[in-house]
Design a protein around this motif. Structure first.
Motif, mmCIF file in Angstrom:
data_model
loop_
_atom_site.group_PDB
_atom_site.id
_atom_site.type_symbol
_atom_site.label_atom_id
_atom_site.label_comp_id
_atom_site.label_asym_id
_atom_site.label_seq_id
_atom_site.Cartn_x
_atom_site.Cartn_y
_atom_site.Cartn_z
ATOM 1 N N ALA A 62 0.831 -1.209 0.000
ATOM 2 C CA ALA A 62 0.000 0.000 0.000
ATOM 3 C C ALA A 62 0.861 1.253 0.000
ATOM 4 N N PHE A 63 0.327 2.336 -0.556
ATOM 5 C CA PHE A 63 1.093 3.583 -0.605
ATOM 6 C C PHE A 63 0.238 4.808 -0.267
ATOM 7 N N SER A 64 -1.032 4.598 0.081
ATOM 8 C CA SER A 64 -1.886 5.741 0.438
ATOM 9 C C SER A 64 -1.338 6.423 1.691
ATOM 10 N N SER A 65 -1.412 7.743 1.722
ATOM 11 C CA SER A 65 -0.858 8.480 2.862
ATOM 12 C C SER A 65 -1.655 9.753 3.114
ATOM 13 N N CYS A 66 -1.417 10.332 4.292
ATOM 14 C CA CYS A 66 -2.149 11.524 4.697
ATOM 15 C C CYS A 66 -1.300 12.319 5.675
ATOM 16 N N LEU A 67 -1.302 13.643 5.552
ATOM 17 C CA LEU A 67 -0.616 14.521 6.494
ATOM 18 C C LEU A 67 -1.631 15.072 7.481
ATOM 19 N N ILE A 68 -1.299 15.034 8.770
ATOM 20 C CA ILE A 68 -2.161 15.586 9.806
ATOM 21 C C ILE A 68 -1.352 16.611 10.593
#
Length: 236
Positions: A62-68
């Motif tokens: 998997a490579f999905s990502s998110c910045l918080i």
């Protein structure tokens, strides 16, 4: 008039274990459906994450990502680590799920969920370029190696590659100042512990003891080395 909002939509292998994992991190479920398609919405403070079931998803690929963006990261990281350790009986530092390590003064860390999604928690007032602006470009071989190793460790989660970069630089006698060598050895010791090579970590600690350092320089390193103790216990 309300401002625009953007909510990440992340894939997951299964909804139930995903929600259980995020519950450990303090996310509450605000919506959930099982049909016609698995879907759920979560919220933690101002951060919202939505999830959908995806058949055939391989967490290791998997490579999905998110910045918080958050106000602080050190206490947040400590709370996450405590919750994950209680749930799993250990701190998950490798594999899936996992949480990256946190050093004092660090401005970001990453959590990888059971489906392989990466969430990077970043301190709101983090310096531009993560402290890597060109104007502050390091000059010595060791300083450059430390910068590269840090990016491999913190951005890519590649401890083995970071260790190799430092090993090459540390083999050179004139790679940097004594203080830079000490920092390089300390960083390499931290990586050795994370990689489960406790013998190498002890060797590096002895190399640091053999360096000619002032009392204040040793005190600064003492803080770094003491930070390895909790990590070392997770490898026992």
């Amino acid at each position: 008039m309300r401002g625009d909002a953007c909510i990440p939509l992340l894939p997951c292998v299964e909804i139930a274990p995903t929600l259980e994992f995020y519950g450990l991190l303090g996310f509450e479920v605000t919506y959930q459906q099982r049909t016609p398609n698995p879907y759920a919405a979560t919220r933690r403070g101002g951060a919202q994450l939505h999830f959908f079931g995806l058949k055939g998803l391989d967490p290791l690929k998997a490579f999905s990502s998110c910045l918080i963006i958050v106000d602080e990261v050190e206490d947040l990281h400590a709370r996450f680590v405590a919750a994950l350790k209680k749930a799993y009986g250990r701190i998950p530092l490798r594999g899936v799920p996992r949480v990256t390590r946190m050093k004092k003064g660090q401005t970001r860390f990453t959590v990888v969920d059971p489906s392989g999604n990466s969430l990077m928690f970043i301190r709101r007032d983090e310096p531009a370029g993560y402290g890597d602006d060109d104007k502050d470009a390091p000059a010595s071989v060791l300083a450059k190696a430390l910068k590269t190793a840090r990016r491999l460790r913190d951005f890519k989660g590649d401890d083995a590659a970071a260790a190799k970069v430092l090993d090459v630089a540390l083999k050179k006698a004139d790679a940097g100042t004594t203080v830079e060598r000490a920092r390089g050895l300390a960083a390499r010791a931290e990586l050795a512990v994370a990689l489960g090579d406790m013998r190498r970590a002890r060797e590096l600690a002895r190399d640091i003891d053999a360096l000619s350092l002032s009392a204040s320089e040793r005190e600064a390193l003492r803080v770094e080395l003491e930070a390895l103790e909790p990590l070392a216990r997770t490898q026992e």
